[in-house]
Scaffold this motif. Structure first.
Motif, mmCIF file in Angstrom:
data_model
loop_
_atom_site.group_PDB
_atom_site.id
_atom_site.type_symbol
_atom_site.label_atom_id
_atom_site.label_comp_id
_atom_site.label_asym_id
_atom_site.label_seq_id
_atom_site.Cartn_x
_atom_site.Cartn_y
_atom_site.Cartn_z
ATOM 1 N N ARG A 115 0.714 -1.243 -0.159
ATOM 2 C CA ARG A 115 -0.340 0.480 -0.507
ATOM 3 C C ARG A 115 0.699 1.640 -0.240
ATOM 4 N NH1 ARG A 115 -2.063 3.839 3.213
ATOM 5 N NH2 ARG A 115 -0.682 3.547 4.745
ATOM 6 N N LEU A 116 2.152 0.955 0.503
ATOM 7 C CA LEU A 116 2.793 2.650 1.316
ATOM 8 C C LEU A 116 4.005 2.750 -0.254
ATOM 9 C CD1 LEU A 116 4.474 1.848 3.898
ATOM 10 C CD2 LEU A 116 2.636 3.899 4.014
ATOM 11 N N VAL A 117 3.896 1.309 -1.254
ATOM 12 C CA VAL A 117 4.293 1.639 -2.448
ATOM 13 C C VAL A 117 3.829 2.065 -3.021
ATOM 14 C CG1 VAL A 117 5.487 -0.296 -4.476
ATOM 15 C CG2 VAL A 117 5.666 -0.362 -1.987
ATOM 16 N N ILE A 118 2.283 1.497 -3.872
ATOM 17 C CA ILE A 118 1.516 2.673 -4.585
ATOM 18 C C ILE A 118 0.953 3.844 -4.156
ATOM 19 C CG2 ILE A 118 -1.254 1.914 -5.346
ATOM 20 C CD1 ILE A 118 -0.746 -1.411 -4.370
ATOM 21 N N GLU A 119 1.568 4.148 -3.026
ATOM 22 C CA GLU A 119 1.028 5.276 -2.503
ATOM 23 C C GLU A 119 2.166 6.273 -2.884
ATOM 24 O OE1 GLU A 119 -0.541 5.415 1.955
ATOM 25 O OE2 GLU A 119 1.027 6.799 1.926
ATOM 26 N N GLU A 120 3.236 5.353 -3.031
ATOM 27 C CA GLU A 120 4.198 5.987 -3.717
ATOM 28 C C GLU A 120 4.115 6.267 -4.908
ATOM 29 O OE1 GLU A 120 7.176 6.067 -0.401
ATOM 30 O OE2 GLU A 120 8.057 5.295 -1.971
ATOM 31 N N GLY A 121 3.493 5.438 -5.609
ATOM 32 C CA GLY A 121 3.291 5.388 -6.993
ATOM 33 C C GLY A 121 4.889 3.936 -7.491
ATOM 34 N N GLY A 122 4.456 3.231 -6.919
ATOM 35 C CA GLY A 122 4.093 1.867 -7.373
ATOM 36 C C GLY A 122 6.063 1.531 -7.519
ATOM 37 N N ASN A 123 6.779 2.368 -7.785
ATOM 38 C CA ASN A 123 7.906 1.742 -8.346
ATOM 39 C C ASN A 123 8.696 0.573 -7.122
ATOM 40 O OD1 ASN A 123 10.576 0.630 -9.110
ATOM 41 N ND2 ASN A 123 11.639 2.516 -8.861
ATOM 42 N N THR A 124 8.266 -0.721 -7.491
ATOM 43 C CA THR A 124 8.532 -2.612 -7.301
ATOM 44 C C THR A 124 9.845 -2.796 -7.368
ATOM 45 O OG1 THR A 124 7.538 -2.966 -9.155
ATOM 46 C CG2 THR A 124 6.179 -3.411 -7.154
ATOM 47 N N LEU A 125 10.978 -1.898 -8.281
ATOM 48 C CA LEU A 125 12.044 -2.409 -8.833
ATOM 49 C C LEU A 125 13.030 -1.684 -7.770
ATOM 50 C CD1 LEU A 125 11.908 -2.752 -12.332
ATOM 51 C CD2 LEU A 125 11.383 -4.528 -11.489
ATOM 52 N N ASP A 126 12.904 -0.711 -6.994
ATOM 53 C CA ASP A 126 13.754 0.039 -5.969
ATOM 54 C C ASP A 126 14.578 -0.546 -4.975
ATOM 55 O OD1 ASP A 126 15.250 2.063 -4.631
ATOM 56 O OD2 ASP A 126 13.894 3.335 -5.233
ATOM 57 N N VAL A 127 14.986 -1.580 -4.821
ATOM 58 C CA VAL A 127 15.193 -2.477 -4.217
ATOM 59 C C VAL A 127 15.301 -1.652 -2.303
ATOM 60 C CG1 VAL A 127 16.810 -4.261 -2.565
ATOM 61 C CG2 VAL A 127 15.764 -4.506 -4.884
ATOM 62 N N VAL A 128 15.981 -0.196 -2.361
ATOM 63 C CA VAL A 128 17.124 0.427 -0.871
ATOM 64 C C VAL A 128 15.163 1.250 -0.633
ATOM 65 C CG1 VAL A 128 18.116 2.299 -0.830
ATOM 66 C CG2 VAL A 128 19.460 0.784 -2.244
ATOM 67 N N ARG A 129 14.305 1.681 -1.956
ATOM 68 C CA ARG A 129 13.298 1.551 -1.525
ATOM 69 C C ARG A 129 12.471 1.243 -0.625
ATOM 70 N NH1 ARG A 129 11.760 5.691 1.655
ATOM 71 N NH2 ARG A 129 9.971 6.626 1.130
ATOM 72 N N LEU A 130 11.878 -0.753 -0.897
ATOM 73 C CA LEU A 130 11.136 -1.245 -0.669
ATOM 74 C C LEU A 130 11.957 -1.264 1.312
ATOM 75 C CD1 LEU A 130 11.243 -3.340 -3.327
ATOM 76 C CD2 LEU A 130 9.391 -1.951 -2.351
ATOM 77 N N GLU A 131 13.241 -1.254 1.044
ATOM 78 C CA GLU A 131 13.687 -1.948 2.147
ATOM 79 C C GLU A 131 12.906 -1.168 3.134
ATOM 80 O OE1 GLU A 131 17.867 -3.036 3.003
ATOM 81 O OE2 GLU A 131 17.886 -3.068 4.931
ATOM 82 N N GLU A 132 13.246 -0.345 2.903
ATOM 83 C CA GLU A 132 12.812 1.774 3.915
ATOM 84 C C GLU A 132 11.734 1.350 4.217
ATOM 85 O OE1 GLU A 132 16.571 4.581 2.052
ATOM 86 O OE2 GLU A 132 13.852 5.783 1.640
ATOM 87 N N ILE A 133 10.397 1.466 3.052
ATOM 88 C CA ILE A 133 9.538 0.980 3.167
ATOM 89 C C ILE A 133 9.282 0.324 4.002
ATOM 90 C CG2 ILE A 133 6.888 0.108 2.091
ATOM 91 C CD1 ILE A 133 7.455 2.192 0.128
ATOM 92 N N ALA A 134 9.582 -1.181 4.833
ATOM 93 C CA ALA A 134 9.433 -2.086 4.767
ATOM 94 C C ALA A 134 9.633 -1.870 6.864
ATOM 95 C CB ALA A 134 9.876 -3.276 4.838
ATOM 96 N N GLN A 135 10.852 -0.807 6.881
ATOM 97 C CA GLN A 135 11.404 -0.581 7.605
ATOM 98 C C GLN A 135 9.757 0.688 9.011
ATOM 99 O OE1 GLN A 135 13.821 -1.054 9.780
ATOM 100 N NE2 GLN A 135 15.519 -1.392 8.398
ATOM 101 N N LYS A 136 9.243 1.174 8.039
ATOM 102 C CA LYS A 136 7.798 1.784 8.310
ATOM 103 C C LYS A 136 6.536 0.755 8.790
ATOM 104 C CE LYS A 136 7.582 5.566 5.293
ATOM 105 N NZ LYS A 136 7.212 6.283 3.907
ATOM 106 N N VAL A 137 6.363 -0.385 8.466
ATOM 107 C CA VAL A 137 5.807 -1.570 8.678
ATOM 108 C C VAL A 137 5.275 -1.393 10.013
ATOM 109 C CG1 VAL A 137 4.116 -3.016 8.113
ATOM 110 C CG2 VAL A 137 5.625 -2.503 6.312
ATOM 111 N N ASP A 138 4.718 -0.927 10.476
ATOM 112 C CA ASP A 138 3.935 -0.725 12.136
ATOM 113 C C ASP A 138 2.897 -2.001 12.675
ATOM 114 O OD1 ASP A 138 3.297 -0.708 14.278
ATOM 115 O OD2 ASP A 138 2.765 1.124 14.316
ATOM 116 N N THR A 139 3.699 -2.905 13.102
ATOM 117 C CA THR A 139 3.340 -4.506 13.129
ATOM 118 C C THR A 139 1.818 -4.453 13.938
ATOM 119 O OG1 THR A 139 5.511 -4.997 13.988
ATOM 120 C CG2 THR A 139 3.553 -6.984 13.465
ATOM 121 N N HIS A 140 2.042 -2.907 15.272
ATOM 122 C CA HIS A 140 0.723 -3.093 16.223
ATOM 123 C C HIS A 140 -0.269 -2.367 15.519
ATOM 124 C CE1 HIS A 140 2.683 -5.865 19.387
ATOM 125 N NE2 HIS A 140 4.027 -5.600 18.325
ATOM 126 N N HIS A 141 0.158 -1.662 14.572
ATOM 127 C CA HIS A 141 -0.856 -0.712 13.908
ATOM 128 C C HIS A 141 -1.480 -0.309 12.492
ATOM 129 C CE1 HIS A 141 0.183 1.395 17.374
ATOM 130 N NE2 HIS A 141 -0.452 1.517 17.721
#
Ligand code: DC
Length: 218
Positions: free
Chosen positions: A42-68
């Protein structure tokens, strides 16, 4: 003692409903691990959907909050498809897997343990789980179930989505969907969801009493 249950399987096999049932029946903290991938998508789509930027994907993963994580907006075919695409990226998986393990290790006395459902719970996230179950069902039945859930999506679209995700999730290099060592296989093709839940409840009950016996002996 903290008891752990790992439930894996493809889309539409019934693992989510089963995991929720087991969670309530045995007072286990529950995590639908697919939701973390969907939230990252969802965060990737919100940003415009680049599924190939591996560095950015890792940053996005860090933002995922398991509890919320709220399920709202995550149960769409678009999110499911992007989730499956980004799930092939090892660095993103590493971050999300750590979050899932942290969730599993953070058990208060209010719970007897955890139940996680997903694609690699028994193989990668919790390979030492006390009970591992691999839930499966015929493709046609899984498509029918998903079409009912999604209501406004045509069956053909659901079929194509499930085929594409099954192929990607099952064939990726990192943590593909596989039957974990020691997993009990449950084919739900000819079972109602209630029957499937009851069968898994029996397996979990057996797993719990096996552990109690072992604890008493040692
Ligand atoms: O279970 P789900 O349909 O919500 O999962 C969405 C996608 O997330 C799935 O196609 C693959 C990925 N996923 C994964 O790679 N590993 C998990 N443990 C859970 C989900």
């Amino acid at each position: 003692m903290s008891f752990s249950v790992a439930i894996d399987g493809p889309a539409g096999a019934g693992k989510g409903t089963i995991a929720r049932y087991i969670s309530e029946k045995f007072n286990l903290k529950h995590l639908d691990t697919g939701l973390l991938y969907r939230e990252a998508a969802r965060l990737v789509i919100e940003e415009g959907g680049n599924t190939l930027d591996v560095v950015r994907l890792e940053e996005i993963a860090q933002k995922v909050d398991t509890h919320h994580i709220t399920e709202e907006n995550l149960r769409t075919e678009e999110v499911a498809s992007v989730a499956s695409q980004i799930a092939v990226v090892p660095s993103l998986r590493r971050v999300l897997t750590q979050k899932m393990r942290d969730f599993s290790n953070d058990i208060t006395l209010a719970y007897q343990g955890v139940v996680l459902d997903g694609r690699d719970v028994g193989t990668v996230i919790l390979p030492q789980a006390d009970v591992k179950i691999y839930v499966t069902a015929d493709e046609q039945v899984r498509v029918l179930r998903r079409t009912k859930e999604l209501e406004s999506v045509a069956m053909q679209t659901v079929l194509e989505g499930i085929k594409a995700r099954d192929a990607r999730d099952g064939n990726r290099q990192t943590a593909p969907l596989q039957i974990a060592d020691g997993a009990i296989i449950l084919d739900t093709t000819f079972l109602s969801i209630e029957e499937a839940c009851e069968k898994v409840a029996k397996i979990v009950m057996q797993g719990m009493s096996d552990i109690l016996v072992k604890t008493k002996i040692s």
